[in-house]
Design an enzyme around this catalytic site. Structure first.
Site, PDB file in Angstrom:
ATOM      1  N   ARG A 103     -16.317  37.759  23.064  1.00 49.15           N
ATOM      2  CA  ARG A 103     -15.448  38.651  23.842  1.00 49.15           C
ATOM      3  C   ARG A 103     -15.995  40.060  23.735  1.00 49.15           C
ATOM      4  O   ARG A 103     -16.153  40.579  22.631  1.00 49.15           O
ATOM      5  CB  ARG A 103     -14.028  38.637  23.274  1.00 49.15           C
ATOM      6  CG  ARG A 103     -13.235  37.472  23.725  1.00 49.15           C
ATOM      7  CD  ARG A 103     -11.802  37.620  23.323  1.00 49.15           C
ATOM      8  NE  ARG A 103     -11.640  37.808  21.893  1.00 49.15           N
ATOM      9  CZ  ARG A 103     -10.479  37.810  21.270  1.00 49.15           C
ATOM     10  NH1 ARG A 103      -9.386  37.678  21.965  1.00 49.15           N
ATOM     11  NH2 ARG A 103     -10.388  37.971  19.980  1.00 49.15           N
ATOM     12  N   THR A 107     -13.601  45.386  26.934  1.00 50.03           N
ATOM     13  CA  THR A 107     -12.921  44.751  28.074  1.00 50.03           C
ATOM     14  C   THR A 107     -12.247  43.435  27.684  1.00 50.03           C
ATOM     15  O   THR A 107     -11.410  42.929  28.440  1.00 50.03           O
ATOM     16  CB  THR A 107     -13.931  44.433  29.191  1.00 50.03           C
ATOM     17  OG1 THR A 107     -14.882  43.490  28.649  1.00 50.03           O
ATOM     18  CG2 THR A 107     -14.681  45.675  29.640  1.00 50.03           C
ATOM     19  N   ASP A 199      -8.748  35.675  11.988  1.00 52.53           N
ATOM     20  CA  ASP A 199      -9.985  35.324  12.689  1.00 52.53           C
ATOM     21  C   ASP A 199     -10.488  33.978  12.174  1.00 52.53           C
ATOM     22  O   ASP A 199     -10.897  33.858  11.015  1.00 52.53           O
ATOM     23  CB  ASP A 199     -11.040  36.416  12.462  1.00 52.53           C
ATOM     24  CG  ASP A 199     -12.268  36.178  13.314  1.00 52.53           C
ATOM     25  OD1 ASP A 199     -12.896  35.099  13.178  1.00 52.53           O
ATOM     26  OD2 ASP A 199     -12.613  37.050  14.136  1.00 52.53           O
ATOM     27  N   ASP A 202     -14.132  34.086  10.754  1.00 53.48           N
ATOM     28  CA  ASP A 202     -14.207  34.770   9.454  1.00 53.48           C
ATOM     29  C   ASP A 202     -13.586  33.926   8.338  1.00 53.48           C
ATOM     30  O   ASP A 202     -14.111  33.836   7.239  1.00 53.48           O
ATOM     31  CB  ASP A 202     -13.496  36.114   9.520  1.00 53.48           C
ATOM     32  CG  ASP A 202     -14.320  37.168  10.244  1.00 53.48           C
ATOM     33  OD1 ASP A 202     -15.543  36.942  10.436  1.00 53.48           O
ATOM     34  OD2 ASP A 202     -13.750  38.200  10.630  1.00 53.48           O
TER      35      ASP A 202
HETATM   36  N1  URA Z   1      -9.788  34.345  17.760  1.00 57.32           N
HETATM   37  C1  URA Z   1      -9.408  34.184  16.466  1.00 57.32           C
HETATM   38  O1  URA Z   1     -10.206  33.772  15.637  1.00 57.32           O
HETATM   39  N2  URA Z   1      -8.143  34.495  16.127  1.00 57.32           N
HETATM   40  C2  URA Z   1      -7.246  34.948  17.009  1.00 57.32           C
HETATM   41  O2  URA Z   1      -6.101  35.195  16.642  1.00 57.32           O
HETATM   42  C3  URA Z   1      -7.656  35.105  18.351  1.00 57.32           C
HETATM   43  C4  URA Z   1      -8.926  34.801  18.696  1.00 57.32           C
END
Ligand code: URA
Length: 208
Positions: A103, A107, A199, A202
């Protein structure tokens, strides 16, 4: 018309709770992603068509079944990688088509940076694997790419979805089936799912 399947399996609910927990370490987090993926794939393949074959047991010949569809997994890098071992354990004959989509920071639009889709279409159904269906941008882009290859049977398998992601994916691709473990409340202003789990990349790979 595709459908959104939200798992009602007690084991899934239990394991998603552990996955959400901020104190769950990456090793356990990866194990949970693996376990939940197996359970969701069970649900996502329930109606896969079979063809009858004969099988010889040590005692007799009897009726058996073979899967009719050739299957491909499309993990979206990087978080989708954690869903691949469970998928390959259940369906070791499947192809794995890696797709890298990120992403853009400002944007939040999806940008494809890696595409390992083969020229030759040797599958009948693709299962897109991505733990988080947030804005839906990556999922829509992934299905766009698959449909450009004339693949019409596509299913999305994820762990947690936001209503916004479901809306975006079903609007862009009303025909695809979506399988998730939970649908959460909303996205925050950084497009994270709330309450979510943070995430997913992560937390799997210890980079948070
Ligand atoms: N990607 C993720 O890893 N966590 C989110 O909350 C949204 C997108």
């Amino acid at each position: 018309m595709g459908k959104v399947h939200v798992s009602s399996h007690p084991l899934v609910a239990h394991k998603v709770t552990l996955l959400r927990d901020v104190n769950t370490e990456p090793k356990r987090f990866r194990e949970l992603v693996d376990e939940i993926t197996s359970l969701l794939l069970y649900e996502a393949t329930l109606d896969f068509p079979l063809r009858e074959i004969e099988v010889q047991t040590p005692l007799a010949t009897t009726r058996g079944y073979d899967l009719q569809w050739r299957i491909g997994f499309v993990p979206i890098l990087r978080a989708g990688l954690g869903m691949v071992p469970a998928a390959l354990r259940l369906m070791p004959f499947a192809e794995v088509w890696h797709l890298g989509i990120y992403r853009e920071h400002d944007t939040l639009r999806p940008v494809e940076y890696y595409n390992k889709l083969p020229q030759d279409m040797k599958i009948d159904v693709a299962l897109v694997l991505d733990p988080m269906l947030a804005t839906g941008g990556s999922a829509v882009a992934a299905v766009d790419v698959l449909k450009l290859r004339n693949l019409s049977a596509v299913r999305f398998v994820g762990l947690i979805a936001a209503p916004e992601g479901i809306e975006a994916l079903t609007r862009a691709h009303p025909d695809i089936e979506i399988y998730v473990a939970a649908v959460d409340s909303h996205l925050n202003d950084q497009a994270y799912i709330v309450p979510g789990l943070g995430d997913a990349g992560d937390r799997q790979f210890g980079t948070g």
